[in-house]
Motif scaffolding. Sequence first.
Motif, mmCIF file in Angstrom:
data_model
loop_
_atom_site.group_PDB
_atom_site.id
_atom_site.type_symbol
_atom_site.label_atom_id
_atom_site.label_comp_id
_atom_site.label_asym_id
_atom_site.label_seq_id
_atom_site.Cartn_x
_atom_site.Cartn_y
_atom_site.Cartn_z
ATOM 1 N N PRO A 374 -1.966 -14.131 -10.118
ATOM 2 C CA PRO A 374 -2.006 -14.456 -8.683
ATOM 3 C C PRO A 374 -3.228 -13.844 -8.015
ATOM 4 N N THR A 375 -3.780 -14.584 -7.098
ATOM 5 C CA THR A 375 -4.943 -14.109 -6.350
ATOM 6 C C THR A 375 -4.603 -14.058 -4.868
ATOM 7 N N VAL A 376 -5.173 -13.096 -4.188
ATOM 8 C CA VAL A 376 -4.946 -12.910 -2.753
ATOM 9 C C VAL A 376 -6.284 -12.643 -2.093
ATOM 10 N N PRO A 377 -6.380 -12.839 -0.786
ATOM 11 C CA PRO A 377 -7.625 -12.479 -0.093
ATOM 12 C C PRO A 377 -7.882 -10.978 -0.168
ATOM 13 N N LEU A 378 -9.164 -10.622 -0.156
ATOM 14 C CA LEU A 378 -9.520 -9.204 -0.182
ATOM 15 C C LEU A 378 -8.977 -8.460 1.035
ATOM 16 N N SER A 379 -8.816 -9.172 2.158
ATOM 17 C CA SER A 379 -8.311 -8.525 3.365
ATOM 18 C C SER A 379 -6.857 -8.124 3.257
ATOM 19 N N ALA A 380 -6.140 -8.629 2.247
ATOM 20 C CA ALA A 380 -4.732 -8.275 2.083
ATOM 21 C C ALA A 380 -4.552 -6.935 1.381
ATOM 22 N N VAL A 381 -5.599 -6.414 0.752
ATOM 23 C CA VAL A 381 -5.498 -5.184 -0.036
ATOM 24 C C VAL A 381 -6.001 -4.017 0.811
ATOM 25 N N PHE A 382 -5.281 -2.917 0.780
ATOM 26 C CA PHE A 382 -5.683 -1.706 1.488
ATOM 27 C C PHE A 382 -5.315 -0.501 0.632
ATOM 28 N N THR A 383 -5.816 0.669 1.030
ATOM 29 C CA THR A 383 -5.507 1.917 0.334
ATOM 30 C C THR A 383 -4.863 2.885 1.319
ATOM 31 N N PRO A 384 -3.655 3.360 1.038
ATOM 32 C CA PRO A 384 -3.008 4.315 1.943
ATOM 33 C C PRO A 384 -3.803 5.611 2.049
ATOM 34 N N GLN A 385 -3.694 6.283 3.195
ATOM 35 C CA GLN A 385 -4.419 7.530 3.402
ATOM 36 C C GLN A 385 -3.918 8.637 2.488
ATOM 37 N N ASN A 386 -2.629 8.642 2.192
ATOM 38 C CA ASN A 386 -2.101 9.693 1.315
ATOM 39 C C ASN A 386 -2.314 9.394 -0.163
ATOM 40 N N GLN A 387 -2.719 8.145 -0.492
ATOM 41 C CA GLN A 387 -3.013 7.773 -1.873
ATOM 42 C C GLN A 387 -4.265 6.898 -1.885
ATOM 43 N N PRO A 388 -5.437 7.496 -1.679
ATOM 44 C CA PRO A 388 -6.660 6.688 -1.548
ATOM 45 C C PRO A 388 -7.072 5.966 -2.819
ATOM 46 N N GLY A 423 1.514 -7.056 -10.138
ATOM 47 C CA GLY A 423 2.488 -6.179 -9.516
ATOM 48 C C GLY A 423 3.339 -6.869 -8.478
ATOM 49 N N LEU A 424 3.107 -8.184 -8.278
ATOM 50 C CA LEU A 424 3.890 -8.951 -7.328
ATOM 51 C C LEU A 424 4.658 -10.046 -8.056
ATOM 52 N N ALA A 425 5.791 -10.425 -7.501
ATOM 53 C CA ALA A 425 6.629 -11.465 -8.088
ATOM 54 C C ALA A 425 6.487 -12.747 -7.281
ATOM 55 N N ALA A 426 6.783 -13.867 -7.947
ATOM 56 C CA ALA A 426 6.714 -15.161 -7.267
ATOM 57 C C ALA A 426 7.733 -15.205 -6.141
ATOM 58 N N GLY A 427 7.327 -15.804 -5.024
ATOM 59 C CA GLY A 427 8.198 -15.940 -3.878
ATOM 60 C C GLY A 427 8.063 -14.839 -2.848
ATOM 61 N N GLN A 428 7.412 -13.739 -3.178
ATOM 62 C CA GLN A 428 7.261 -12.647 -2.223
ATOM 63 C C GLN A 428 6.244 -13.018 -1.151
ATOM 64 N N LEU A 429 6.458 -12.474 0.040
ATOM 65 C CA LEU A 429 5.612 -12.743 1.193
ATOM 66 C C LEU A 429 4.794 -11.495 1.500
ATOM 67 N N ILE A 430 3.473 -11.627 1.573
ATOM 68 C CA ILE A 430 2.605 -10.486 1.837
ATOM 69 C C ILE A 430 1.694 -10.804 3.016
ATOM 70 N N VAL A 431 1.229 -9.753 3.666
ATOM 71 C CA VAL A 431 0.295 -9.881 4.790
ATOM 72 C C VAL A 431 -1.095 -10.160 4.236
ATOM 73 N N SER A 432 -1.739 -11.205 4.757
ATOM 74 C CA SER A 432 -3.052 -11.598 4.245
ATOM 75 C C SER A 432 -4.209 -11.103 5.090
ATOM 76 N N ALA A 433 -3.954 -10.622 6.292
ATOM 77 C CA ALA A 433 -5.034 -10.133 7.159
ATOM 78 C C ALA A 433 -4.473 -9.077 8.094
ATOM 79 N N GLY A 434 -5.317 -8.091 8.426
ATOM 80 C CA GLY A 434 -4.901 -7.028 9.338
ATOM 81 C C GLY A 434 -4.099 -5.933 8.680
ATOM 82 N N ALA A 435 -4.285 -5.729 7.372
ATOM 83 C CA ALA A 435 -3.471 -4.744 6.657
ATOM 84 C C ALA A 435 -3.742 -3.326 7.131
ATOM 85 N N ASN A 436 -4.942 -3.036 7.565
ATOM 86 C CA ASN A 436 -5.284 -1.660 7.948
ATOM 87 C C ASN A 436 -4.701 -1.249 9.300
#
Length: 462
Positions: A374-388, A423-436
């Motif tokens: 599966p592929t997603v937009p780059l804007s959907a991926v972020f890094t948490p501050q406690n786990q950079p 790491g994602l399963a089919a049918g799951q809904l994820i945020v594609s923009a504004g993750a930060n």
Amino acid sequence: MNFRNFCRYLVGSCRLAIHSQLRILAKITSADGYRVLLGNDESRTHLAPTCYVTAIKLRDTLVQLGELAPITFAYGSQALRGNDELVIADPILAAINPLIGLLLLILAGCSHQDQDRQTLRPVNVIRITSQQTQNDRPFPGEVRARFETTLSFRVTGKLISRSVDMGDRVRKGQMLARLDPSDYRLASQSIKAQLIAAKADRKYSQDDLSRYRELFNQNIISRPELDHHQTLDITAQQKVAALEAQLGEAGNQLAYTDLRADRDGVVTALEVEAGQVVAPGQPVIRIAQLNEKEIPIEIPEHRVTGIDLQQEVAVTLWADGDKRIKARIREIAAAADSVSRTYRVKVTLLEGRDDARLGMTATVWIPSNTPSTPTVPLSAVFTPQNQPEQPSVWLVDERTSTVKAVPVRIGDTLSGERVAITGLAAGQLIVSAGANRLVEGQPVRLQHPVKTAVDANEEARL
């Protein structure tokens, strides 16, 4: 106890502590509020710098706590209200200063946390699908000429002229550079003079041999004497032949002082300048043919089995945006490079040769023959501050319309600012923009219609 209840507990404790100190200091306590007397007028001149707190800070703190009753500070009979600032020199009240600072920080943190949690933020989402699509994998390279020749002189000498510059287009037979021909011209003249003399000797020996042959036929001379003159005639003939060959060699060396183009092309490198003495075989000028261009790329070991000779691929130029050019794989190295452990693959352009100038940065897109992730937009991926170091995406709970951070593993970067993830399963809904801009558990409002990852990929390709 969660963070919000903990904040409420600290606020209540601070409120009780401040009210206790105010009751000790206040001379008058009524329903209208507190009136704190701070000594007489003479105490103004004996204020200790380390024991103070401003009335404005204390008043603003009580406003934050929801205290609506006014508080009055006074030196003797004089009192200040409103935004007038008055320094209070009392050790007991000064002890409240750190407590007030801590309380303000807690109030700010609680209000910020509550604001983030309560804000219903609209987000764009995509749904992960089980459909597998073929992805083009990018490999960077540089546009080069398939045939590129380094020209050099075949004789040594001093370079007296160079008639081309970098980037000039040349034709076959065109003069490129010239050496000083003086020495080679003199050598040719010397051999030519020796050849003239040798031809005269050969003519004399031929005539002399004819006379001695007549004498031999008349039995006037012996056979050995005739053989001697025949040998002299053969020597004269071979001397002429040798000098003719030397004259041809001298002529060639004289011609080698002129460096001419052996094919049509463009000058891509200049190695010497006028006045420099060059040796035979020393690189002088490099010419590249423009009728066929290619892009060498490096393929990792685990990818080389997925490509074939004559396979059609696409090429994009950095200077030409996302415009794709048809190309074909011409050559695959038989062995990996000893240092990089990659295989050199050469891709020949089938079109757009005029647009692809030599040296341009290019990207070769090779279709993957293996099932895609599966592929997603780059804007959907972020890094948490406690786990950079742990990439994550926001997973949307469709029942509660809240988001939850889910760690993922990043794969290859694809065209259209997309990235492959696992790491994602089919049918799951994820945020594609504004993750930060989201926080854990924040309620969101979904934008309709909800797109699938395949639809988002197709839009990115366009």
